[in-house]
Scaffold this motif. Structure first.
Motif, PDB file in Angstrom:
ATOM      1  N   GLY A 177      16.239   2.187 -19.805  1.00 34.37           N
ATOM      2  CA  GLY A 177      14.820   2.427 -19.531  1.00 34.37           C
ATOM      3  C   GLY A 177      14.189   1.241 -18.830  1.00 34.37           C
ATOM      4  O   GLY A 177      14.549   0.087 -19.065  1.00 34.37           O
ATOM      5  N   GLU A 183       8.830   2.687 -21.901  1.00 32.48           N
ATOM      6  CA  GLU A 183       9.579   3.859 -21.448  1.00 32.48           C
ATOM      7  C   GLU A 183      10.721   4.178 -22.414  1.00 32.48           C
ATOM      8  O   GLU A 183      10.986   5.346 -22.723  1.00 32.48           O
ATOM      9  CB  GLU A 183      10.144   3.621 -20.041  1.00 32.48           C
ATOM     10  N   PRO A 216      13.077   6.233 -16.036  1.00 32.27           N
ATOM     11  CA  PRO A 216      11.835   6.596 -16.721  1.00 32.27           C
ATOM     12  C   PRO A 216      12.112   7.255 -18.063  1.00 32.27           C
ATOM     13  O   PRO A 216      13.244   7.627 -18.376  1.00 32.27           O
ATOM     14  CB  PRO A 216      11.185   7.591 -15.743  1.00 32.27           C
ATOM     15  N   TRP A 217      11.049   7.447 -18.850  1.00 31.10           N
ATOM     16  CA  TRP A 217      11.209   7.916 -20.229  1.00 31.10           C
ATOM     17  C   TRP A 217      11.874   9.280 -20.318  1.00 31.10           C
ATOM     18  O   TRP A 217      12.667   9.522 -21.237  1.00 31.10           O
ATOM     19  CB  TRP A 217       9.857   7.946 -20.947  1.00 31.10           C
TER      20      TRP A 217
END
Length: 562
Positions: free
Chosen positions: A262, A267, A42-43
């Motif tokens: 990502g 993201e 995830p980001w």
């Protein structure tokens, strides 16, 4: 360090590395899982991993010392970063994601040819391997001096720990470890800043400390004067820094590999943009700690030289004793002037402020001259001695003045920062070697398991190589500058290749290959003759690649017509 500090150090390092290896075990046992964490992060993982990759131990050792000696103007180095993150999010990330590449350099073969891909990979591998050696050596040199640890074994210890967990869990282990590392690092630096102010005289608060630092020229954050020979001003940061950051984050596999992991374009973009927003405040905080330490030493007598190993060579000489006596007198005079400046600031007495400021700066200049005398004395006794003690200032303060437990935590912060940056470097060196060289040129057809096994061996090989480089890294001055100078030799050329690939569709592989070689030679020569400050080398390299590639391409077309 006492037993409590050792306990804090071991528990912090062991807990974070153990957690990362435990989380990394879930990664798929294939080449994509090992190199890119299955492209599922995830980001916020991307943000913290990108920040941890850039913020090595050099940042936390050298930057406070840089602010102590030169003020906070180094923060301007990062002013081009947010702009670079926007450009990368719009152009590089969608392209890399669309092509589903493992490394940035795969794209270049599709756009140009194999020789351009290999050349650019080599331009990355050489400086990245050397700078990783500096990254390993950074904490080792200082820790061995301040704490008496053996330099060679400290290099081996830190390099080996990172090599092992990179071999074990690959990119996912690195990402989870880096996320925890950044939390601990930021907490540690906040605590360090708080403790500096807390240790000042009771009547002096945080705002007062900033006022004193400002009057003594240490909060020189902005310099609008355009000067090609000035390393740090708004223009070198916005222009030279923009090209350096664009190349570093857009073409350096140690960073590209972080955001390629990502789980989507969105993201990866958000992760990079958040890095652009957070990096400057983080660097500002680290430099501010150095400025606060400078104010602290206006009320507590600082060492004449912070590298105890080098200082020990002259401590017993008559010349040094004479300088020490003068230093004591100058410090007492400066302390009186600083207290007068503080009172004048409290009373908002403009005339007294200017008078006290003049006295403080005069005493500070006299103190600096005495430091120079000590450096000259050290150089006379030992011509090969390192007389730049910038990297020792912050850790010297930590070990002498911070309470039990915090010393162990701050040393853990330094080692964790080093490990985070090393881990990404090892991963990128392995990715580039396997994907761009081994799989493409040496062993093109085999199973995922084979490439996974070879990747682990390559990680081990790069780990050993970087530890060897670290053993020869000494006497290079400010480590944070050394790494950025090394990057500036190559990043502009690499960026130029990528910009031509994106925006100059008519230019072919042969033209860009020779343009990159010629531009790189000119960049190195420009640095060798000290023509300009190093940040501008990034712009020079990039522009030269574009110009030469256009000229070579035009010449090639005319020769074909003829």
């Amino acid at each position: 360090m006492n037993n409590i500090d050792w306990l804090v150090l071991v528990l912090t390092l062991g807990g974070i590395v153990g957690f990362g290896m435990w989380k990394g075990r879930a990664s798929k046992q294939n080449i994509e899982g090992f190199l890119l964490a299955d492209r599922q992060l995830p980001w916020y993982h991307v943000t913290l991993s990108v920040m941890a990759t850039q913020a090595s131990a050099i940042t936390f050792l050298s930057a406070p010392g840089q602010a102590y000696t030169d003020g906070m103007r180094f923060v301007q180095f990062y002013f081009g970063l947010p702009l670079a993150m926007i450009v990368l999010s719009v152009t590089f990330i969608p392209m890399f994601k669309k092509l589903n590449v493992y490394t940035a350099y795969e794209f270049l073969e599709n756009r140009f040819d194999l020789k351009t891909r290999v050349l650019t990979s080599l331009l990355f591998l050489i400086p990245r391997a050397l700078s990783t050696g500096v990254t390993i050596a950074a904490p080792s040199i200082i820790l061995s001096t301040i704490l008496g640890w053996d330099l060679y074994w400290t290099n081996i210890m830190t390099g080996s720990v990172v090599t092992v967990y990179c071999m074990y869990g690959g990119s996912k282990t690195i990402s989870y470890t880096q996320m925890q590392q950044m939390f601990v690092v930021l907490i540690g630096m906040f605590l360090a800043g708080y403790m500096v102010v807390h240790l000042l005289p009771e009547q002096i608060g945080f705002v007062d400390t900033l006022k004193v630092a400002g009057k003594m020229g240490k909060l020189n954050v902005i310099d609008w004067k355009f000067d090609l020979n000035n390393r740090y001003n708004v223009w070198s940061g916005l222009i030279g820094g923009f090209f350096l950051q664009l190349s570093y984050f857009g073409t350096d596999q140690s960073q590209v590999g972080r955001y390629l992991s990502g789980e989507s374009v969105g993201e990866s973009r958000l992760g990079l943009l958040m890095n652009g927003m957070l990096k400057i405040p983080m660097q500002f905080l680290i430099l501010l700690v150095g400025a606060l330490v400078f104010v602290f030493y206006q009320f507590h007598q600082p060492p004449l030289f912070f590298n105890k190993t080098e200082l020990a060579k002259v401590e017993n000489t008559t010349q040094y004793q004479n300088i020490t006596a003068k230093h004591q007198q100058v410090f007492e005079q400066k302390k009186i002037a600083v207290n007068q400046l503080f009172d004048a600031l409290k009373q908002d007495n403009t005339a007294q402020i200017e008078l006290s400021k003049t006295q403080v700066l005069a005493a500070d200049k006299a103190s600096s001259e005495l430091r120079t005398e000590v450096k000259d004395l050290i150089k006379q006794k030992s011509p090969k001695a390192d007389i730049n003690d910038t990297n020792y200032i912050f850790l010297s303060f930590v070990t002498k003045y911070l309470p039990v437990g915090m010393v162990g935590l701050l040393i853990a912060v330094i080692l964790l920062a080093s490990m985070g940056s090393m881990a990404s470097a090892f991963s990128s060196l392995t990715s580039c070697t396997i994907i761009d060289v081994y799989k493409r040129l040496i062993h093109p057809e085999d199973t995922d398991q084979h490439y996974l096994n070879v990747s682990r061996l390559v990680t081990l090989g790069w780990g050993i190589f970087c530890i060897i480089v670290a053993q020869f890294t000494a006497n290079i001055g400010s480590l944070i500058e050394a790494v950025n100078i090394l990057g500036s030799w190559f990043y502009g050329t690499i960026l130029g290749v990528f910009l031509v690939a994106f925006y100059f569709k008519n230019i072919k592989g042969g033209s860009i290959f020779w343009a990159a070689l010629v531009a790189e030679c000119i960049v190195i020569y420009t640095w060798w003759i000290d023509l300009t400050a190093f940040l501008w080398l990034n712009l020079i390299g990039c522009v030269l690649v574009i110009i030469f590639a256009s000229l070579f391409n035009l010449f090639h077309k005319k020769s074909k017509v003829a």
